[in-house]
Design a protein around this motif. Structure first.
Motif, PDB file in Angstrom:
ATOM      1  N   VAL A 382      37.719 -19.190  66.832  1.00  0.00           N
ATOM      2  CA  VAL A 382      36.263 -19.196  67.127  1.00  0.00           C
ATOM      3  C   VAL A 382      35.529 -18.008  66.286  1.00  0.00           C
ATOM      4  CG1 VAL A 382      34.221 -19.174  68.811  1.00  0.00           C
ATOM      5  CG2 VAL A 382      36.562 -20.400  69.284  1.00  0.00           C
ATOM      6  N   ASP A 383      34.492 -18.453  65.487  1.00  0.00           N
ATOM      7  CA  ASP A 383      33.843 -17.402  64.923  1.00  0.00           C
ATOM      8  C   ASP A 383      32.476 -17.679  65.140  1.00  0.00           C
ATOM      9  OD1 ASP A 383      35.824 -15.914  62.785  1.00  0.00           O
ATOM     10  OD2 ASP A 383      36.053 -18.187  62.605  1.00  0.00           O
ATOM     11  N   ALA A 384      31.683 -16.403  65.237  1.00  0.00           N
ATOM     12  CA  ALA A 384      30.324 -16.403  65.699  1.00  0.00           C
ATOM     13  C   ALA A 384      29.558 -15.807  64.922  1.00  0.00           C
ATOM     14  CB  ALA A 384      29.962 -16.026  67.099  1.00  0.00           C
ATOM     15  N   PHE A 385      28.389 -16.218  64.376  1.00  0.00           N
ATOM     16  CA  PHE A 385      27.555 -15.621  63.256  1.00  0.00           C
ATOM     17  C   PHE A 385      26.144 -15.684  63.795  1.00  0.00           C
ATOM     18  CE2 PHE A 385      30.996 -17.960  61.236  1.00  0.00           C
ATOM     19  CZ  PHE A 385      31.560 -17.223  60.156  1.00  0.00           C
ATOM     20  N   VAL A 386      25.204 -14.664  63.189  1.00  0.00           N
ATOM     21  CA  VAL A 386      23.928 -14.529  63.423  1.00  0.00           C
ATOM     22  C   VAL A 386      23.325 -14.887  62.033  1.00  0.00           C
ATOM     23  CG1 VAL A 386      21.750 -13.293  63.784  1.00  0.00           C
ATOM     24  CG2 VAL A 386      23.904 -13.148  65.519  1.00  0.00           C
ATOM     25  N   GLN A 387      22.465 -15.911  61.876  1.00  0.00           N
ATOM     26  CA  GLN A 387      21.616 -16.359  60.683  1.00  0.00           C
ATOM     27  C   GLN A 387      20.362 -15.565  60.757  1.00  0.00           C
ATOM     28  OE1 GLN A 387      22.834 -18.693  58.266  1.00  0.00           O
ATOM     29  NE2 GLN A 387      21.158 -17.786  57.016  1.00  0.00           N
ATOM     30  N   GLN A 388      20.070 -14.763  59.809  1.00  0.00           N
ATOM     31  CA  GLN A 388      18.590 -14.147  59.623  1.00  0.00           C
ATOM     32  C   GLN A 388      18.141 -14.525  58.154  1.00  0.00           C
ATOM     33  OE1 GLN A 388      20.307 -10.128  60.514  1.00  0.00           O
ATOM     34  NE2 GLN A 388      18.692  -9.864  62.061  1.00  0.00           N
ATOM     35  N   GLN A 389      17.073 -15.230  58.279  1.00  0.00           N
ATOM     36  CA  GLN A 389      16.545 -15.774  56.872  1.00  0.00           C
ATOM     37  C   GLN A 389      17.786 -16.256  56.319  1.00  0.00           C
ATOM     38  OE1 GLN A 389      14.216 -12.461  55.743  1.00  0.00           O
ATOM     39  NE2 GLN A 389      12.707 -12.680  57.232  1.00  0.00           N
ATOM     40  N   ASP A 390      17.885 -15.666  55.015  1.00  0.00           N
ATOM     41  CA  ASP A 390      18.685 -16.109  54.209  1.00  0.00           C
ATOM     42  C   ASP A 390      20.045 -15.482  54.019  1.00  0.00           C
ATOM     43  OD1 ASP A 390      17.814 -13.730  53.188  1.00  0.00           O
ATOM     44  OD2 ASP A 390      17.885 -14.652  50.871  1.00  0.00           O
ATOM     45  N   ARG A 391      20.441 -14.625  55.366  1.00  0.00           N
ATOM     46  CA  ARG A 391      21.542 -14.023  55.315  1.00  0.00           C
ATOM     47  C   ARG A 391      22.405 -14.067  56.745  1.00  0.00           C
ATOM     48  NH1 ARG A 391      21.660  -7.315  55.723  1.00  0.00           N
ATOM     49  NH2 ARG A 391      20.394  -7.896  57.630  1.00  0.00           N
ATOM     50  N   SER A 392      23.673 -14.410  56.440  1.00  0.00           N
ATOM     51  CA  SER A 392      24.464 -14.647  57.817  1.00  0.00           C
ATOM     52  C   SER A 392      25.404 -14.003  58.045  1.00  0.00           C
ATOM     53  CB  SER A 392      25.320 -16.182  57.645  1.00  0.00           C
ATOM     54  OG  SER A 392      26.122 -16.430  58.743  1.00  0.00           O
ATOM     55  N   ARG A 393      25.615 -13.258  59.161  1.00  0.00           N
ATOM     56  CA  ARG A 393      26.502 -12.111  59.551  1.00  0.00           C
ATOM     57  C   ARG A 393      27.271 -12.456  60.545  1.00  0.00           C
ATOM     58  NH1 ARG A 393      23.778  -6.283  59.904  1.00  0.00           N
ATOM     59  NH2 ARG A 393      25.749  -5.807  59.967  1.00  0.00           N
ATOM     60  N   ARG A 394      28.703 -12.480  60.427  1.00  0.00           N
ATOM     61  CA  ARG A 394      29.540 -12.672  61.431  1.00  0.00           C
ATOM     62  C   ARG A 394      29.713 -11.439  62.383  1.00  0.00           C
ATOM     63  NH1 ARG A 394      35.402 -14.643  59.895  1.00  0.00           N
ATOM     64  NH2 ARG A 394      35.541 -12.526  58.852  1.00  0.00           N
ATOM     65  N   PHE A 395      29.619 -11.721  63.703  1.00  0.00           N
ATOM     66  CA  PHE A 395      29.836 -10.557  64.930  1.00  0.00           C
ATOM     67  C   PHE A 395      30.895 -10.889  65.764  1.00  0.00           C
ATOM     68  CE2 PHE A 395      26.813 -13.606  66.709  1.00  0.00           C
ATOM     69  CZ  PHE A 395      27.117 -13.761  68.161  1.00  0.00           C
ATOM     70  N   LEU A 396      31.508 -11.909  65.735  1.00  0.00           N
ATOM     71  CA  LEU A 396      32.622 -12.245  66.609  1.00  0.00           C
ATOM     72  C   LEU A 396      33.836 -13.178  66.091  1.00  0.00           C
ATOM     73  CD1 LEU A 396      32.560 -12.812  70.350  1.00  0.00           C
ATOM     74  CD2 LEU A 396      33.384 -14.632  68.870  1.00  0.00           C
ATOM     75  N   THR A 397      34.945 -12.908  66.379  1.00  0.00           N
ATOM     76  CA  THR A 397      36.200 -13.785  66.129  1.00  0.00           C
ATOM     77  C   THR A 397      37.048 -13.774  67.524  1.00  0.00           C
ATOM     78  OG1 THR A 397      37.641 -12.162  65.395  1.00  0.00           O
ATOM     79  CG2 THR A 397      36.211 -13.409  63.817  1.00  0.00           C
TER      80      THR A 397
END
Length: 519
Positions: A382-397
């Motif tokens: 499982v991978d979790a990301f946050v999409q902020q405008q045109d940028r996606s950052r993973r915060f959890l695996t």
């Protein structure tokens, strides 16, 4: 007879095709993915149906023949069928049996029939013609059939031999004809006794064999399931005939289609072999039994996994659920609930964003069969990301191990149905950049998503079912699906459509093509 010899000569070609099919689909020593057993009880339906068919054609067209042979060097005798005068339905009987190591046999006994035939006696002095009754008394007819793979790669049942045991076979000439033909009648009587199979067998072959051939063990050796998945019915050896049952051992693997440019290839590759399958020797008491190891379902799930059917994405773009999209936000209004309120540190670190959760399997699904239970183990990341405008950052695996059950198993028209349901899961190896998100909180989140989305989707995965070969093409009356240790046991009972118990749901009055006497 010529027509019997042609069938026997064709048998060698069928045997070669059987061996070819086996060599293409399995290595030596391969265990069957599933086994079909047609029990002796099932043949009672066929026997009754053939009895009705004999009565129909005897009362309509009767026996059709046209035989001719020289009686002497200068005399030729011809006999042609005309019409049935009488047929004794009361004493006629029909039965079917399994001939060990040979095939299946139908026997019609006590055939008492008188028919009118036209005769021609061609001599050097001219031609004598007329009509004569031909009578059979307590005559028995036996058809022996064998099942194998034909030249088209199709499992088929066909005739090997036809035998006739005729008693008191008589040409009943009138007194005038008897006097005129006195020198030839002994030769005629002897001729008809020697050619009785040519008189009887062609009609029984034409009327009965199509029913047997199309109703019993008539199937292609593969079938389409749903989407791009298929199932392999190829046999691992010849059909086995014993006193009590007919047994067929199938390769039983599901497979996919591999595309290479414009070419489509069957892809049979699997990372495991079929496990040994030990089936009961005792009669189940039902007409048809299927015994499936975990191989058929495992291979289907393997190919579904190859096409990423067990990978998920929870996001605005992937989810058709406006209420759920609101929960994915890292910021929301006062009094609202969203990811940012459930995990305040998430909203603080990633303001104005939306959560995207993705899972993908890290190995193929594994199927374990136990008494009254089928469990499918699916391991995912499982991978979790946050999409902020045109940028996606993973915060959890994290790792997720799910246990999936097959609920509501049923069997109808040779299709195994069931609903997949995520029963439980375990989250482990959580690596998070956000305070407050750990194994417990992530399990809470996944549990909510399972209830809202995942189980609804999972229940539809096998909605079209798993098609098993139609080995006995009659109307199903009842069926039972049982999970046993290391196998699934399916049993079913059938009836001939016109003899099934009348119910509100059974309103099919169409006559099957193969049950219609063709005039």
């Amino acid at each position: 007879m010529i027509w019997v010899l042609l069938v026997i000569l064709g048998l060698s070609n069928v045997t070669q095709q059987q061996s070819l099919a086996n060599s293409l689909f399995a290595e030596e020593g391969t265990s069957p993915g599933f086994v079909t057993r047609i029990n002796k009880k099932a043949l009672n339906i066929v026997s009754d149906q053939l009895k009705d068919r004999v009565i129909k054609f005897m009362n309509s067209d009767g026996l059709e023949f046209n035989i001719s042979a020289p009686l002497t060097n200068q005399v030729r005798f011809t006999l042609r069928s005309s019409r049935i005068i009488s047929f004794d339905e009361l004493f006629f009987d029909s039965s079917m049996s399994i001939v060990p190591q040979k095939g299946i046999s139908w026997t019609g006994t006590n055939i008492n029939v008188t028919l009118l035939a036209s005769f021609s006696l061609l001599t050097t002095q001219g031609e004598i013609t007329g009509n004569v009754p031909l009578s059979f008394d307590k005559t028995n007819v036996e058809l022996l059939l064998w099942t194998g793979v034909n030249g088209d790669g199709h499992l088929k049942t066909d005739l090997i031999t036809c035998k006739v045991a005729a008693n008191n076979l008589q040409l009943q000439f009138s007194q005038a004809d008897s006097a005129l033909l006195a020198n030839y009648i002994p030769h005629m009587q002897n001729f008809i006794r020697q050619t009785v199979e040519q008189v009887v067998c062609p009609s029984f072959h034409a009327e009965l064999v199509p029913v047997l051939s199309n109703r019993i063990m008539n199937t292609p050796l593969s079938a389409s399931l749903f989407e791009q998945y298929f199932i392999n019915y190829a046999l691992l050896g010849p059909v086995e005939f014993t006193n009590q049952a007919i047994t067929l051992k199938h390769r039983g693997n599901s497979f996919g289609i591999l595309r290479q440019g414009r070419t489509r290839l069957n892809d049979f590759r699997l990372p495991y072999r079929s496990p040994p399958l030990q089936i009961p020797t005792a009669d189940s008491g039902h007409m048809i039994d299927f015994y499936l190891s975990n191989y058929t379902l495992s291979s289907l799930l393997f190919w579904m996994d190859q096409y990423r059917k067990f990978d998920y994405e929870i996001s605005r773009q992937a989810t058709n659920n406006s209420a759920l999209v609101g929960y994915l936000k890292t910021d929301c209004g006062t009094g609202d609930i969203c990811a940012g309120t459930l995990f305040p540190a998430l909203g603080t670190r990633f303001p104005g964003g939306e959560v995207v959760i993705k899972s993908h399997t890290v190995s193929y699904p594994r199927v374990v069969l136990k008494k009254n239970n089928m469990t499918i183990y699916i391991d995912s990341r499982v991978d979790a990301f946050v999409q902020q405008q045109d940028r996606s950052r993973r915060f959890l695996t994290a790792s997720m191990n799910a246990e999936v059950k097959l609920d509501k198993p049923s069997f109808k028209d040779f299709v195994l149905h069931g609903e997949l349901r995520i029963d439980k899961f375990k989250i482990s190896d959580v690596a998070s950049l956000v305070d407050g998100i750990d194994e417990s909180s992530l399990e809470f989140l996944v549990n909510a998503l399972t209830e809202l989305i995942l189980n609804e989707d999972m229940a539809k995965k096998l909605k079209s079912g798993i098609q098993l070969p139609i080995m006995f093409d009659y109307t199903q009356q009842a069926a039972n699906v049982a999970f046993e240790d290391d196998m699934v046991h399916i049993s079913a009972d059938f009836c001939a459509t016109d003899k099934c118990a009348t119910t509100a749901d059974n309103k099919d009055t169409d006559v099957d093509y193969y049950d219609t006497v063709q005039g």
